[in-house]
Design an enzyme around this catalytic site. Structure first.
Site, mmCIF file in Angstrom:
data_model
loop_
_atom_site.group_PDB
_atom_site.id
_atom_site.type_symbol
_atom_site.label_atom_id
_atom_site.label_comp_id
_atom_site.label_asym_id
_atom_site.label_seq_id
_atom_site.Cartn_x
_atom_site.Cartn_y
_atom_site.Cartn_z
ATOM 1 N N LYS A 2 47.815 31.913 50.273
ATOM 2 C CA LYS A 2 47.593 30.463 50.216
ATOM 3 C C LYS A 2 48.964 29.821 50.439
ATOM 4 O O LYS A 2 49.473 29.053 49.601
ATOM 5 C CB LYS A 2 46.956 30.091 48.864
ATOM 6 N N ASP B 298 41.072 30.555 51.423
ATOM 7 C CA ASP B 298 39.809 29.806 51.531
ATOM 8 C C ASP B 298 39.129 30.100 52.865
ATOM 9 O O ASP B 298 37.913 30.315 52.931
ATOM 10 C CB ASP B 298 40.027 28.291 51.303
ATOM 11 N N TYR C 11 47.566 37.569 36.876
ATOM 12 C CA TYR C 11 46.905 38.314 35.799
ATOM 13 C C TYR C 11 47.925 38.913 34.826
ATOM 14 O O TYR C 11 47.587 39.267 33.701
ATOM 15 C CB TYR C 11 46.010 39.427 36.361
ATOM 16 N N ASP D 1 40.556 40.201 43.775
ATOM 17 C CA ASP D 1 39.480 40.292 42.786
ATOM 18 C C ASP D 1 38.280 39.463 43.257
ATOM 19 O O ASP D 1 37.140 39.930 43.297
ATOM 20 C CB ASP D 1 40.013 39.768 41.435
ATOM 21 N N ASP E 283 34.360 40.780 45.203
ATOM 22 C CA ASP E 283 33.010 40.499 44.677
ATOM 23 C C ASP E 283 32.184 39.811 45.765
ATOM 24 O O ASP E 283 31.000 40.108 45.955
ATOM 25 C CB ASP E 283 33.064 39.591 43.428
#
Ligand code: IPM
Ligand code: MG
Length: 359
Positions: A186, A219, A141, A243, A247
């Site tokens: 990851k 994942d 970001y 982030d 959610d």
């Protein structure tokens, strides 16, 4: 106690939910005899319209002077065209960077009164109590961006020191909780994740050998959050993964509208905001759920202003109002009429007053 609080309502539903957050703050001040001086400033799209910048100098000065900052939400279709030069989200990222709030705490705690609002079966929701610690001022970001007509680049960079400080914050929280940390990356694909994993492994070997560390690919974590959410205690991860995963995790609690957050820097002069966005589709209708903002006020009292009792009372008041049947549309039960944003605020304040009187 006295405190100077910067109030940044922002865009969309921001001003509506902020109004309820501020009313709760005022109720706390009145009932416990605190003096909170509130100073409002522009952020996001509202600031772009007024000053051409999502995080203007005046706002920067107010935030710098304040003991703590409360934010609503930023963004909206008016500032979202693909070629828009300044976007409201950049204002929020600039604010986070200016405050150096690198650790974003997002508690995901289920409550039986809201099991019915979750798309998951209740047996998955029992005793879910996760503290997500999202790295907030680094990663993709904040990396260099580039765009030509046919190609775009976003660079993801992490320095060892950025990983260490946020992982340390997560580990210290785990020590006060159940002593378990899940670090999400990851590392099978990304170099930043491989560094993240090796720094984390080293820290848990040397500094936090009393705690349990589990490392997991993002994942798989996305799946495990739905299949065994009750196994997580503290979850630490980089900016973008945090982030996205929060959610997803909010659905365990029934609604995105229930999740607060605290963003802390080294000296805990925090930034507090709901994790949801500005919901332009329902803005101005007085139907948004103010609970995430009200719960962010509770986190602010707990982590920056050291008013732990008042913080706990606000949290109890929110759930007491929900148990009493007051629910905005996002968490409403099938056979009941949803209440408005302001009624939800009224009811939380009413419950707070009763709880405070009973002490
Ligand atoms: C959040 C939001 C923000 C983020 C946006 C609005 C920039 O999604 O707080 O989760 O990505 O951090
Ligand atoms: Mg988000």
């Amino acid at each position: 106690m006295e405190a100077l609080i910067a109030i940044l309502p922002g865009d969309g539903i921001g001003p509506e939910i902020m109004r309820e957050g501020v009313r709760v703050l005022e109720a706390v001040a009145e009932s416990a005899g605190h003096r909170f001086e509130l100073r409002e400033a522009l952020i996001g799209g509202a600031a772009i319209d007024a000053a051409g910048d999502g995080f203007p100098t005046e706002t920067r000065a107010i935030v710098k002077e304040a003991d703590v900052t409360l934010l609503g939400a930023v963004g909206g279709p008016r500032w979202s065209a693909p070629n828009t030069p300044v976007r409201p989200e950049k204002g929020l990222l600039d604010l986070r960077a200016a405050m150096n709030v690198y650790a974003n705490l997002r508690p995901v705690k289920t409550h039986p009164a809201l099991y019915s609002a979750s798309p998951l079966r209740p047996e998955y929701l029992i005793d879910v109590d996760i503290m997500v610690v999202r790295e907030l001022t680094g990663g993709i970001y904040f990396g260099k961006k580039n765009r030509t007509a046919d190609e775009a680049t976003d660079v993801c960079t992490y320095h060892r020191s950025e990983i260490e400080r946020v992982v340390r914050m997560a580990a210290l929280f785990a020590r006060e909780r159940n002593g378990k940390v899940a670090s999400i990356d990851k590392a099978n694909v990304l170099e930043t994740s491989r560094l993240w994993r090796s720094v984390t492994d080293e820290m848990f070997r040397e500094e936090f050998s009393d705690l349990e560390l589990e490392t997991m690919f993002v994942d798989a974590a996305a799946m495990h959050l739905l299949t065994r959410p009750g196994d997580f205690d503290v979850l630490v991860t980089e900016n973008m993964f945090g982030d996205i995963l929060t959610d997803e995790a909010s659905m365990l609690c029934g609604s995105l509208g229930m999740l607060p957050s605290a963003s802390l820097n080294e000296d805990r002069r925090g930034l507090y905001e709901p994790i949801h966005g500005s919901a332009p589709d329902i803005a101005g209708q007085n139907i948004a759920n103010p609970c995430a903002t009200i719960l962010s006020v509770a986190m602010m009292l707990r982590y920056t202003l050291a008013l732990k009792e008042e913080a706990a009372l606000i949290e109890q008041a929110v759930y007491a109002a929900i148990e009493a049947g007051y629910r905005t549309g996002d968490i409403a039960q099938a056979d009941t009429r949803p209440v408005s944003t302001s009624t939800m605020g009224d009811q939380v304040i009413e419950q707070y007053r009763q709880l405070a009187k009973a002490i």
